[in-house]
Design a protein around this motif. Structure first.
Motif, PDB file in Angstrom:
ATOM      1  N   GLY A 216      42.674  31.420  49.228  1.00 10.57           N
ATOM      2  CA  GLY A 216      43.023  32.676  49.939  1.00 10.57           C
ATOM      3  C   GLY A 216      43.668  33.589  49.183  1.00 10.57           C
ATOM      4  O   GLY A 216      43.859  34.721  49.346  1.00 10.57           O
ATOM      5  N   SER A 217      44.101  33.305  47.704  1.00 16.60           N
ATOM      6  CA  SER A 217      44.695  34.151  46.788  1.00 16.60           C
ATOM      7  C   SER A 217      43.709  35.127  46.279  1.00 16.60           C
ATOM      8  O   SER A 217      42.594  35.005  46.408  1.00 16.60           O
ATOM      9  CB  SER A 217      45.169  33.343  45.791  1.00 16.60           C
ATOM     10  OG  SER A 217      44.320  32.670  44.957  1.00 16.60           O
ATOM     11  N   VAL A 218      44.203  36.361  45.879  1.00 15.07           N
ATOM     12  CA  VAL A 218      43.201  37.328  45.294  1.00 15.07           C
ATOM     13  C   VAL A 218      43.355  37.741  44.053  1.00 15.07           C
ATOM     14  O   VAL A 218      44.744  38.066  43.812  1.00 15.07           O
ATOM     15  CB  VAL A 218      43.193  38.529  46.386  1.00 15.07           C
ATOM     16  CG1 VAL A 218      42.508  39.703  45.970  1.00 15.07           C
ATOM     17  CG2 VAL A 218      42.586  38.217  47.830  1.00 15.07           C
ATOM     18  N   LEU A 219      42.635  38.014  43.288  1.00 20.37           N
ATOM     19  CA  LEU A 219      42.984  38.423  41.737  1.00 20.37           C
ATOM     20  C   LEU A 219      42.299  39.765  41.355  1.00 20.37           C
ATOM     21  O   LEU A 219      41.130  40.011  41.719  1.00 20.37           O
ATOM     22  CB  LEU A 219      42.277  37.334  40.589  1.00 20.37           C
ATOM     23  CG  LEU A 219      42.450  35.871  40.852  1.00 20.37           C
ATOM     24  CD1 LEU A 219      41.845  35.052  39.838  1.00 20.37           C
ATOM     25  CD2 LEU A 219      44.195  35.725  40.673  1.00 20.37           C
ATOM     26  N   MET A 220      43.094  40.635  41.073  1.00 16.25           N
ATOM     27  CA  MET A 220      42.673  41.874  41.028  1.00 16.25           C
ATOM     28  C   MET A 220      42.374  42.122  39.567  1.00 16.25           C
ATOM     29  O   MET A 220      43.309  42.263  38.693  1.00 16.25           O
ATOM     30  CB  MET A 220      43.790  42.930  41.596  1.00 16.25           C
ATOM     31  CG  MET A 220      43.556  44.456  41.460  1.00 16.25           C
ATOM     32  SD  MET A 220      42.060  45.058  42.327  1.00 16.25           S
ATOM     33  CE  MET A 220      41.233  45.851  41.008  1.00 16.25           C
ATOM     34  N   GLY A 221      41.094  42.196  39.007  1.00 18.42           N
ATOM     35  CA  GLY A 221      40.889  42.855  37.713  1.00 18.42           C
ATOM     36  C   GLY A 221      40.045  41.364  36.908  1.00 18.42           C
ATOM     37  O   GLY A 221      40.462  40.291  37.366  1.00 18.42           O
ATOM     38  N   GLN A 222      39.156  41.968  36.222  1.00 14.10           N
ATOM     39  CA  GLN A 222      38.293  41.008  35.670  1.00 14.10           C
ATOM     40  C   GLN A 222      39.011  39.997  34.671  1.00 14.10           C
ATOM     41  O   GLN A 222      38.553  38.613  34.723  1.00 14.10           O
ATOM     42  CB  GLN A 222      37.029  41.520  35.078  1.00 14.10           C
ATOM     43  CG  GLN A 222      36.257  40.917  33.847  1.00 14.10           C
ATOM     44  CD  GLN A 222      36.790  40.929  32.553  1.00 14.10           C
ATOM     45  OE1 GLN A 222      37.548  41.531  32.111  1.00 14.10           O
ATOM     46  NE2 GLN A 222      36.069  40.374  31.673  1.00 14.10           N
TER      47      GLN A 222
ATOM     48  N   ASP B 180      44.560  49.025  45.809  1.00 16.14           N
ATOM     49  CA  ASP B 180      44.216  48.501  47.125  1.00 16.14           C
ATOM     50  C   ASP B 180      42.936  47.986  47.097  1.00 16.14           C
ATOM     51  O   ASP B 180      41.702  48.539  47.279  1.00 16.14           O
ATOM     52  CB  ASP B 180      44.211  49.911  48.089  1.00 16.14           C
ATOM     53  CG  ASP B 180      43.923  49.757  49.678  1.00 16.14           C
ATOM     54  OD1 ASP B 180      44.146  48.530  50.048  1.00 16.14           O
ATOM     55  OD2 ASP B 180      43.319  50.630  50.103  1.00 16.14           O
ATOM     56  N   PRO B 181      42.495  46.695  46.972  1.00 19.93           N
ATOM     57  CA  PRO B 181      41.549  46.300  46.593  1.00 19.93           C
ATOM     58  C   PRO B 181      40.570  46.043  47.870  1.00 19.93           C
ATOM     59  O   PRO B 181      40.394  44.554  48.192  1.00 19.93           O
ATOM     60  CB  PRO B 181      41.857  44.646  46.127  1.00 19.93           C
ATOM     61  CG  PRO B 181      43.464  44.387  46.427  1.00 19.93           C
ATOM     62  CD  PRO B 181      43.910  45.800  46.762  1.00 19.93           C
ATOM     63  N   GLN B 182      39.995  46.968  48.313  1.00 20.44           N
ATOM     64  CA  GLN B 182      39.188  46.746  49.689  1.00 20.44           C
ATOM     65  C   GLN B 182      37.575  47.032  48.948  1.00 20.44           C
ATOM     66  O   GLN B 182      37.519  47.791  48.001  1.00 20.44           O
ATOM     67  CB  GLN B 182      39.411  47.997  50.591  1.00 20.44           C
ATOM     68  CG  GLN B 182      40.733  47.939  51.178  1.00 20.44           C
ATOM     69  CD  GLN B 182      40.901  46.592  51.844  1.00 20.44           C
ATOM     70  OE1 GLN B 182      40.222  46.199  53.003  1.00 20.44           O
ATOM     71  NE2 GLN B 182      42.338  45.947  51.850  1.00 20.44           N
ATOM     72  N   PRO B 183      36.601  46.007  49.583  1.00 20.40           N
ATOM     73  CA  PRO B 183      35.380  46.269  49.151  1.00 20.40           C
ATOM     74  C   PRO B 183      34.713  47.610  49.110  1.00 20.40           C
ATOM     75  O   PRO B 183      35.011  48.177  50.201  1.00 20.40           O
ATOM     76  CB  PRO B 183      34.626  45.406  50.209  1.00 20.40           C
ATOM     77  CG  PRO B 183      35.838  44.343  50.657  1.00 20.40           C
ATOM     78  CD  PRO B 183      36.825  45.119  50.559  1.00 20.40           C
TER      79      PRO B 183
END
Length: 398
Positions: free
Chosen positions: A216-222, A248-251
């Motif tokens: 469930g964790s989210v990684l923002m950035g390549q 704001d990491p929305q698809p």
């Protein structure tokens, strides 16, 4: 009037006659298209120009690490580092002026120098006094200085030049010179280094890559997914997507340009090559229209998986990789395509190579793929793939 028809035939792998024909006239070589990014394909790209000057490299512009990260944060632009690297790999260093240009674009400013010293080095390049710039013949030198000036004029106060790639700075200056349009910059850059192939970002938008992991964790950035600048991920990837806003990491849905669609449609062979699985390969398949363009082209489509351990492929078997590729390709199609229209061949060396967890090749065949198990790892290249062997098999499928 010209027309396109489908011709079914058998072929020899590798085909020495076909390969000799390509070597004799690379300017007439096939349009082999790679969905790629990063540096994993550098050696193969340097070698393929001996066989064809018409290869196509669709590059992910979502890099968020290293020198590209500083430029993206300052200017809200696509990443240019991987584009520069691939153009460098395809450059013809035998042409007058190209080796000097290559050396300049490959130059990085020192990481341990004082800010004032770095700024003075940049000013010296602008004047044309710097030795690397002075060696570049006109008119290339004037074009390079002009683009570098565009960058310096827009460089924010306190911009960190440590470790900066001069090639990236020149590309960034050109990006502003052409009203934030990357295509003409790449075209000009290709001419400057006499690139023997075509390079372009899969999309031109300044988007960011986001990964959601199984926990469930989210990684923002390549850069957080590759494990090159941080610790490798400890749980498998659940999905990746693109977002417009890093905070704001929305698809975000984005479509490939018509030019990209035309390149895919006109390819003689499509390759999903080695490289970081999610950030270099799957990321290229996210924009709308990629899967549909691939499915519409009846050329051979080949997946060449990584050897060894890719941190991004934690827990994945070869069938998992194939299934994931197909899933992301299918998402880019308006109608459900057949597996065979998206991927035909798996090119591996199970005798000499390691592909992670035990993999069931029969399961891969059940997807409609032909498995080509060939001697791709040699004494010279072990434990990695031999780029010459890979090209011999790949180009024989054209």
């Amino acid at each position: 009037m010209t027309m396109r028809i489908l011709v079914s035939r058998t072929t020899t792998l590798p085909d020495p006659i076909k390969l000799a024909r390509f070597l004799r006239a690379p300017e007439l070589g096939p349009k082999v298209l790679f969905f790629t990014g990063g540096t994993a394909l550098k050696a193969l790209s340097r070698r393929i120009i001996d066989y064809t000057h018409n290869s196509i490299h669709l590059i992910t512009p979502f890099d968020s690490g290293g020198s590209s990260a500083k430029l993206r944060a300052a200017f809200d632009m696509p990443a240019v580092g991987d584009l520069r690297n691939r153009l460098m790999a395809l450059a013809d260093r035998t042409v007058k002026g190209a080796p000097e240009t290559y050396e300049l674009f490959a130059c990085r400013l020192p990481r341990d120098a004082a800010p004032q010293a770095l700024r003075e080095r940049l000013e010296s390049m602008l004047r044309g006094d710097d030795e690397l710039v002075a060696r570049v013949p006109d008119p290339m030198r004037k074009i390079i200085r002009t683009h570098l000036r565009f960058f310096v004029e827009r460089m924010p106060e306190g911009f960190d030049l440590r470790g900066a790639s001069i090639g990236n700075l020149i590309l960034t200056g050109g990006y502003f010179n052409y009203d934030r349009n990357i295509d003409p910059v790449i075209y000009l850059f290709s001419k400057l280094v006499e690139a023997r192939g075509q390079v372009r970002p899969v999309v031109n938008n300044p988007l960011h890559l986001v990964a959601e992991l199984e926990d469930g964790s989210v990684l923002m950035g390549q850069h957080l997914l590759t494990g090159k600048e941080t610790q490798p991920i400890s749980v498998p990837v659940k999905r990746i997507f693109l977002t417009e806003h890093a905070d704001d990491p929305q698809p975000t849905e984005v479509a490939i340009p018509d030019k990209t669609a035309s390149l895919i449609a006109g390819a003689d062979l499509i390759c999903y090559p080695i490289g970081s699985f999610y950030t270099s390969l799957v990321a290229n398949l996210l924009p709308r229209g990629v899967g549909e363009s691939v499915a519409a082209n009846r050329c051979p489509k080949v997946y060449i998986p990584n050897l060894g351990t890719d941190p991004e492929q934690r827990g994945m078997t070869l069938p998992d990789q194939v299934r994931t590729l197909l899933d992301y390709l299918e998402r880019g199609c308006a109608k459900a395509p057949s597996h065979e229209s998206l991927l035909n061949f798996l090119l591996v060396d199970t005798r000499h190579g390691s592909y992670g967890p035990a993999s069931d090749l029969d399961q891969i065949r059940s997807y409609g793929l032909t498995v080509i198990d060939a001697p791709l790892v040699t004494d010279r290249s072990a434990p990695y793939l031999d780029e010459e062997r890979v090209l011999e098999y790949l180009l024989s499928l054209v």
